[in-house]
Design an enzyme around this catalytic site. Structure first.
Site, mmCIF file in Angstrom:
data_model
loop_
_atom_site.group_PDB
_atom_site.id
_atom_site.type_symbol
_atom_site.label_atom_id
_atom_site.label_comp_id
_atom_site.label_asym_id
_atom_site.label_seq_id
_atom_site.Cartn_x
_atom_site.Cartn_y
_atom_site.Cartn_z
ATOM 1 N N ARG A 35 -25.578 5.357 12.282
ATOM 2 C CA ARG A 35 -26.365 4.512 11.375
ATOM 3 C C ARG A 35 -25.475 3.521 10.610
ATOM 4 N NH1 ARG A 35 -25.306 9.217 8.831
ATOM 5 N NH2 ARG A 35 -24.932 9.231 6.572
ATOM 6 N N HIS A 60 2.386 -10.839 -7.887
ATOM 7 C CA HIS A 60 3.403 -10.345 -8.830
ATOM 8 C C HIS A 60 2.995 -9.005 -9.449
ATOM 9 C CE1 HIS A 60 0.536 -13.049 -10.785
ATOM 10 N NE2 HIS A 60 0.703 -12.331 -11.898
ATOM 11 N N HIS A 66 -17.798 5.086 6.357
ATOM 12 C CA HIS A 66 -19.136 4.482 6.322
ATOM 13 C C HIS A 66 -19.107 2.969 6.510
ATOM 14 C CE1 HIS A 66 -21.528 7.854 4.051
ATOM 15 N NE2 HIS A 66 -20.833 8.323 5.079
HETATM 16 O O1 LIG Z 1 -0.783 -11.861 -14.112
HETATM 17 P P1 LIG Z 1 -1.885 -12.837 -14.382
HETATM 18 O O2 LIG Z 1 -1.576 -14.182 -13.863
HETATM 19 O O3 LIG Z 1 -2.325 -12.838 -15.823
HETATM 20 O O4 LIG Z 1 -3.179 -12.319 -13.616
HETATM 21 C C1 LIG Z 1 -3.125 -12.122 -12.213
HETATM 22 C C2 LIG Z 1 -4.129 -11.102 -11.797
HETATM 23 O O5 LIG Z 1 -5.425 -11.481 -12.193
HETATM 24 C C3 LIG Z 1 -6.349 -11.170 -11.185
HETATM 25 O O6 LIG Z 1 -6.918 -12.349 -10.727
HETATM 26 C C4 LIG Z 1 -5.600 -10.533 -10.049
HETATM 27 O O7 LIG Z 1 -5.776 -9.152 -10.087
HETATM 28 C C5 LIG Z 1 -4.152 -10.899 -10.331
HETATM 29 O O8 LIG Z 1 -3.250 -9.872 -9.968
#
Ligand SMILES: O=P(O)(O)OC[C@H]1O[C@@H](O)[C@H](O)[C@@H]1O
Length: 151
Positions: A141, A18, A107
């Site tokens: 490398r 979201h 890299h």
């Molecule tokens: O929107 P809420 O549920 O607070 O947090 C979701 C975010 O918290 C983190 O784990 C992730 O980046 C994810 O997009």
């Protein structure tokens, strides 16, 4: 229109939760303008979801060879990065500017660009994507080191 990307054989896989939904739309608009192929693994709205559900869809597509590269966007990027790096075929790199994206690819042979959507501007995202998809792994490398990552 000047092409900003070389056409790729396989579609780029996209995933978001979201918190990354709007930025994923921005990325899709950029790819549509450029005629770049992609597969959108969701989510498809701003309704709260769990990032692993979508990260694993992208990771599975890379493991199966449906996509060879991808982009994932959540709020901090860490949730997706951790999820994606559980997949054998994935080397996901959390990037927040184009220099880091450049080294992640040249890299570290990263094949997924993980973006912390709440901490970067659209202009930074555009720069990172252009850099990430227009540079190549240097090998040498770095190849030895990347091979040592796998347990
Ligand atoms: O929107 P809420 O549920 O607070 O947090 C979701 C975010 O918290 C983190 O784990 C992730 O980046 C994810 O997009």
């Amino acid at each position: 229109m000047t092409p900003l990307f070389t056409q790729r054989e396989k579609p780029i896989g996209l995933a978001c939760d979201h918190a990354g939904f709007e930025l994923k739309q921005y990325i899709k608009d950029m790819f549509d303008e450029q005629g770049l192929k992609y597969i959108d693994f969701g989510t498809h709205s701003g309704e709260s979801v769990d990032y692993p559900d979508f990260g694993h869809r992208l990771g599975n597509a890379i493991d199966k060879g449906i996509c060879d590269m991808g982009i994932a966007v959540c709020s901090t990027g860490n949730g997706f990065n951790m999820t994606l790096n559980r997949h054998k075929g994935v080397r996901a790199a959390l990037c927040w500017n184009s220099r880091i994206a450049y080294y992640a690819r040249t890299h570290n042979a990263a094949n997924v660009l993980t973006i912390p959507g709440s901490f970067v501007s659209e202009a930074e995202v555009c720069d990172m994507i252009l850099t990430f998809f227009n540079c190549k792994f240097e090998g040498g490398r770095h190849a030895r080191r990347v091979e040592k990552i796998v347990l």
